[in-house]
Design an enzyme around this catalytic site. Sequence first.
Site, PDB file in Angstrom:
ATOM      1  N   HIS A 101     -37.725 -19.339  31.743  1.00  0.00           N
ATOM      2  CA  HIS A 101     -36.107 -19.183  31.873  1.00  0.00           C
ATOM      3  C   HIS A 101     -35.685 -18.183  30.938  1.00  0.00           C
ATOM      4  CE1 HIS A 101     -37.058 -22.327  28.920  1.00  0.00           C
ATOM      5  NE2 HIS A 101     -35.745 -22.086  28.391  1.00  0.00           N
ATOM      6  N   HIS A 103     -31.795 -17.640  29.038  1.00  0.00           N
ATOM      7  CA  HIS A 103     -30.758 -17.887  28.439  1.00  0.00           C
ATOM      8  C   HIS A 103     -29.687 -16.865  28.543  1.00  0.00           C
ATOM      9  CE1 HIS A 103     -32.032 -21.771  26.435  1.00  0.00           C
ATOM     10  NE2 HIS A 103     -33.166 -21.045  26.664  1.00  0.00           N
TER      11      HIS A 103
END
Length: 139
Positions: A101, A103
Amino acid sequence: MRDENCIFCKIANGDIPAATIYEDERFRVILDLGPASKGHALILPKDHFADLFSLDGEISSRVLALAAKIGEAMKKSLGCAGVNLVQNNGEAAGQTVFHFHMHVIPRYEGGPRMVSWEPGSPSGEELAELAGRIKKELE
């Protein structure tokens, strides 16, 4: 491919509700439940990849363009002055959920310091030795 035990797989594929700001066939982008700043988002691939090193070519080639798109939308809608892109790989690097992932963290004028470090001062010899070791692995 999904990992049925992965919380981010469940969120990315809509099994667990989240504040979604963008979605397409490969990604879901959600607002972080523990934000570093107002509007902090996570880009989640819908397929499971543990980290950067396991990404396939399609995801890796699309994630940075998506981050730019999300960052531009944040600047226009939230009035932030910039964004940080943060992507951790491995526990020692701060990765706590082992599903790739990225940010996207809006940064505001006068906001808190984050994503910073104290610059080191390696010698020229140390830099040359490190560069040689890394280059050797790239050959």
